[in-house]
Design an enzyme around this catalytic site. Sequence first.
Site, short mmCIF file in Angstrom:
data_model
loop_
_atom_site.label_atom_id
_atom_site.label_comp_id
_atom_site.label_asym_id
_atom_site.label_seq_id
_atom_site.Cartn_x
_atom_site.Cartn_y
_atom_site.Cartn_z
CG LEU A 1 -1.99 -1.02 1.37
CD1 LEU A 1 -2.70 -0.92 2.70
CD2 LEU A 1 -3.00 -0.88 0.22
CG ASP A 2 0.53 4.28 -2.88
OD1 ASP A 2 1.31 3.42 -3.33
OD2 ASP A 2 -0.33 4.87 -3.56
CE LYS A 3 6.41 7.81 4.85
NZ LYS A 3 7.70 8.47 4.79
CG HIS B 1 1.40 5.40 -7.21
ND1 HIS B 1 1.43 5.04 -5.89
CD2 HIS B 1 2.49 6.18 -7.40
CE1 HIS B 1 2.49 5.56 -5.31
NE2 HIS B 1 3.16 6.26 -6.20
CE LYS C 1 -2.13 7.75 -3.48
NZ LYS C 1 -0.88 7.48 -2.79
#
Length: 241
Positions: free
Chosen positions: A99-101, A181, A184
């Site tokens: 998962l992204d930060k 991503h 996004k």
Amino acid sequence: MRLDKVLADLGFGTRKELKQLIRSGRVSVNGTAASDPGMHVDPLKDEILLDARRLAYEKYVYFMLNKPKGIVSATRDASETVLDLIHEPYRDLFPCGRLDKDTEGLMLITNDGPLAHQLLSPKHHVEKEYLVTIRKALDDQDRKRMEEGMRLQSGEVFRPAEVIPVSDHQIRLILKEGKYHEIKRMLLAVGNEVTGLKRLRMKNLVLDETLEPGEYRRLSEDELQSLRAPEDFTSSTPVSQ
Ligand code: URA
């Protein structure tokens, strides 16, 4: 399995440290003090004691973490990682997927490589469901593009996603792939922007909302069985609002 390897897997030290520990007589197997670090044991059947404390060996362990924002989901990094939040003696734990930060929510932490492979392999199209907060409302055309799948200018293709409107600024999105991503970039491609992202579900494993960000717990037997079940025999159910 070698006795020193069992203790190492449980996180009691390096193989070198454990050789010394075993030779010092602090470990017993089935009631007899062990002196040989290479002694063959069956960790699931033999009674292994360290300083008279019984060791419970499990080959594979599974933890559900509510990943907080601001922590990276790598195994190792210069900054704090999701593994730093898991206070367990097991070695070889890793996050199942990334998962992204700045993304929060459901993260499976395990040492079960074969299961992780099954869940992450692009061949298996395992569903992942997210709550996505967006800068502006999606119109029907944007939604249709996301639901039909889209090709970016770079040529990269995103497979169809399921879009479930929650409010003007929130949607639930169900993906069957996990590209870098992806959410996004998908929203950017329709002229929107993700301002908050939380994973709610992976296959049939639903985030336990009683876990505060940063907290974790073991998976129940039922949760584990439904993760292991072949995708064809389970019906993944969207998270109810
Ligand atoms: N898609 C993203 O853009 N980020 C995530 O963390 C997960 C899916």
